[in-house]
Design a protein around this motif. Structure first.
Motif, mmCIF file in Angstrom:
data_model
loop_
_atom_site.group_PDB
_atom_site.id
_atom_site.type_symbol
_atom_site.label_atom_id
_atom_site.label_comp_id
_atom_site.label_asym_id
_atom_site.label_seq_id
_atom_site.Cartn_x
_atom_site.Cartn_y
_atom_site.Cartn_z
ATOM 1 N N GLU A 306 13.945 12.032 66.336
ATOM 2 C CA GLU A 306 15.044 11.103 67.181
ATOM 3 C C GLU A 306 16.088 12.079 67.525
ATOM 4 N N VAL A 307 16.499 12.109 68.696
ATOM 5 C CA VAL A 307 17.955 12.415 69.154
ATOM 6 C C VAL A 307 18.923 11.119 69.551
ATOM 7 N N PRO A 308 20.065 10.994 69.036
ATOM 8 C CA PRO A 308 20.607 11.583 68.106
ATOM 9 C C PRO A 308 19.602 11.327 66.715
ATOM 10 N N PRO A 309 19.955 12.021 65.506
ATOM 11 C CA PRO A 309 19.231 11.498 64.275
ATOM 12 C C PRO A 309 19.923 10.182 63.873
ATOM 13 N N LEU A 310 18.398 9.526 63.247
ATOM 14 C CA LEU A 310 18.873 8.251 62.928
ATOM 15 C C LEU A 310 19.258 8.104 61.441
ATOM 16 N N ALA A 311 20.211 7.148 61.130
ATOM 17 C CA ALA A 311 20.692 6.975 59.635
ATOM 18 C C ALA A 311 19.508 6.462 58.942
ATOM 19 N N PRO A 312 19.378 6.868 57.492
ATOM 20 C CA PRO A 312 18.337 6.227 56.654
ATOM 21 C C PRO A 312 17.998 4.851 56.869
ATOM 22 N N ARG A 313 19.314 3.900 56.982
ATOM 23 C CA ARG A 313 19.121 2.500 56.989
ATOM 24 C C ARG A 313 18.504 2.134 58.246
ATOM 25 N N HIS A 314 18.750 2.840 59.349
ATOM 26 C CA HIS A 314 18.166 2.637 60.584
ATOM 27 C C HIS A 314 16.536 2.833 60.648
ATOM 28 N N ILE A 315 16.350 4.090 60.038
ATOM 29 C CA ILE A 315 14.864 4.178 59.812
ATOM 30 C C ILE A 315 14.010 3.144 58.877
ATOM 31 N N ALA A 316 14.826 2.808 57.768
ATOM 32 C CA ALA A 316 14.271 1.842 57.081
ATOM 33 C C ALA A 316 14.014 0.465 57.768
ATOM 34 N N GLY A 317 15.098 0.125 58.723
ATOM 35 C CA GLY A 317 14.833 -1.153 59.627
ATOM 36 C C GLY A 317 13.906 -0.950 60.481
ATOM 37 N N LEU A 319 10.869 0.676 60.296
ATOM 38 C CA LEU A 319 9.534 0.584 59.201
ATOM 39 C C LEU A 319 9.559 -0.441 58.498
ATOM 40 N N GLY A 320 10.634 -1.683 58.560
ATOM 41 C CA GLY A 320 10.403 -2.746 57.843
ATOM 42 C C GLY A 320 10.329 -2.787 56.257
ATOM 43 N N LEU A 321 11.324 -1.519 55.764
ATOM 44 C CA LEU A 321 11.413 -1.285 54.303
ATOM 45 C C LEU A 321 12.561 -1.504 54.014
ATOM 46 N N PRO A 322 12.965 -1.798 52.781
ATOM 47 C CA PRO A 322 14.319 -1.811 51.972
ATOM 48 C C PRO A 322 14.993 -0.401 52.113
ATOM 49 N N VAL A 323 16.052 -0.051 52.105
ATOM 50 C CA VAL A 323 16.464 1.214 52.138
ATOM 51 C C VAL A 323 16.145 2.163 50.913
ATOM 52 N N ASP A 324 16.113 1.367 49.640
ATOM 53 C CA ASP A 324 15.762 2.044 48.384
ATOM 54 C C ASP A 324 14.407 2.592 48.291
ATOM 55 N N GLU A 325 13.490 1.559 48.868
ATOM 56 C CA GLU A 325 12.244 1.995 49.095
ATOM 57 C C GLU A 325 11.668 3.054 50.027
ATOM 58 N N LEU A 326 12.761 3.518 50.966
ATOM 59 C CA LEU A 326 12.631 4.405 51.637
ATOM 60 C C LEU A 326 12.780 5.834 51.094
ATOM 61 N N TYR A 327 13.842 5.582 50.443
ATOM 62 C CA TYR A 327 14.221 6.804 49.543
ATOM 63 C C TYR A 327 13.220 7.308 48.577
ATOM 64 N N ARG A 328 12.414 6.103 47.797
ATOM 65 C CA ARG A 328 11.552 6.478 47.087
ATOM 66 C C ARG A 328 10.423 7.110 47.684
ATOM 67 N N ARG A 329 10.151 6.612 48.827
ATOM 68 C CA ARG A 329 8.790 6.985 49.384
ATOM 69 C C ARG A 329 9.085 8.350 50.322
ATOM 70 N N ARG A 330 10.140 8.556 50.906
ATOM 71 C CA ARG A 330 10.254 9.717 51.915
ATOM 72 C C ARG A 330 9.837 10.976 51.255
ATOM 73 N N LYS A 331 10.323 11.310 50.019
ATOM 74 C CA LYS A 331 9.663 12.659 49.398
ATOM 75 C C LYS A 331 8.425 12.546 49.349
ATOM 76 N N SER A 332 7.618 11.684 49.227
ATOM 77 C CA SER A 332 6.163 11.813 48.899
ATOM 78 C C SER A 332 5.678 12.281 50.472
ATOM 79 N N TRP A 333 5.954 11.588 51.347
ATOM 80 C CA TRP A 333 5.643 11.575 52.588
ATOM 81 C C TRP A 333 6.057 13.160 53.080
#
Length: 354
Positions: A306-317, A319-333
């Motif tokens: 994405e350009v410009p880069p999206l903030a984590p909370r926007h990515i989470a939105g 994807l339909g995920l809570p922000v803390d869930e995104l932080y937990r799963r992004r490393k594994s992805w």
């Protein structure tokens, strides 16, 4: 040579024993030499002030600055070197007391050293351009590269080391994207070294024997092998000539051909290699992404494309995920993507930080 009939060695020994008259006799004997050293740094009027101070500095504390003369080398040569050290010390104080005078003296004092340093590597206009850039770097930020001298060791030696390091920085910046081609990387250490010295660092081929401490035939043979590995890609293409209109003082115009050079062989080769590497990486990335779970693919596209880069909370939105869930799963992805890339033969594919 002065009226005292004693030899330089006898006068030096007497001066070292505290005989001020002996030092005065030595200073008179070699006054022209000391004045000449002084004039290399200061103009005539300044020399009238600085010359007596130089003589006093050399003779101070029983001629302590001259204490390491062993009598085997010529005294005039030794005295000239010590006078240079004394003048260098004076420059350090001038830089603090009067920066304009200090920098003028500094440039005069080190002009020959800096010129030789650059011209050992470059010739013609290239040398002049790099020399000018080197002077500017030494004087940058109020001369901070020089002012960092802390009094330990020789000021002259310190400046030479700083200047050498700055020159290497300038040359690396000038060389820009030049790097070792694959064909060179596969050669032996000697061939790679000759290639780097001539085609990246800018030394002349006739300097290789001294730089490598090798017989000329051996050094040139290694360079020949390195250049042969690149084949015709190393040959500099002929420039395209474009017309340049010149006007003289009487208003007359004429055209002069001006060469328009193509990129250097190293730049062209590096560009081709980088393009090939990028194409391989993109192909591997597409294959790796296709094997990932749908949610992981969606996250990675949002995260890195994405350009410009999206903030984590926007990515989470999205994807339909809570922000803390995104932080937990992004490393594994991201780790999963890297594993898939390695499976495609791509060992390094750095991911930017969140």
């Amino acid at each position: 040579m002065g009226g005292d009939s004693r030899s330089d060695l006898e006068l030096w020994r007497a001066a070292r024993s505290g005989d001020d008259a002996a030092w005065a006799a030595l200073a008179r004997r070699w006054a022209d030499l000391l004045w000449g050293c002084c004039r290399k740094v200061f103009d005539e009027a300044e020399c009238a002030r600085e010359f007596p101070a130089l003589v006093r500095r050399l003779g101070a504390e029983r001629a302590a600055m001259l204490s390491d003369w062993d009598g085997r080398s010529g005294f005039s040569t030794f005295l000239g070197l010590k006078a240079a050290d004394g003048l260098a010390e004076r420059i350090t104080t001038l830089l603090a007391e009067d920066s304009r005078r200090g920098w003028t003296a500094f440039e005069r004092f080190f002009a020959d050293d800096l010129g030789r340093m650059v011209r050992r590597r470059l010739e013609g206009e290239d040398a002049e351009d790099i020399l000018q850039e080197l002077r500017l770097r030494l004087m940058a930020d109020g001369g901070s590269p020089v002012r960092r001298y802390d009094g330990r060791g020789s000021f002259t030696g310190y400046v030479r080391r700083v200047a050498h390091n700055l020159m290497e920085d300038i040359l690396r910046a000038r060389d820009g994207r030049r790097r070792e081609p694959d064909a060179i990387r596969k050669l032996g250490e000697l061939e790679r070294r000759t290639y780097h010295l001539v085609h990246i660092q800018g030394y002349r081929a006739d300097q290789l024997p001294d730089l490598l401490s090798l017989p000329a035939a051996e050094a040139m043979a290694a360079l020949d092998r390195a250049e042969a590995a690149l084949g015709p890609r190393l040959v500099q293409p002929a420039p395209r000539m474009v017309p340049l209109t010149l006007v003289d003082g009487d208003g007359r115009e004429w055209e002069r051909p001006l060469p328009h050079w193509a990129p250097s062989p190293e730049e062209a080769l590096s560009t081709a290699q980088e393009r090939e590497e990028l194409e391989r990486a993109c192909t591997a990335l597409a294959a790796a992404m296709a094997r990932l779970p749908a949610l992981a693919r969606q996250y990675l596209r949002l995260r890195f494309l994405e350009v410009p880069p999206l903030a984590p909370r926007h990515i989470a939105g999205r994807l339909g995920l809570p922000v803390d869930e995104l932080y937990r799963r992004r490393k594994s992805w991201e780790a999963l993507l890297l594993d898939e890339l390695r499976a495609e033969g791509v060992e390094k594919f750095p991911l930017p930080p969140v």
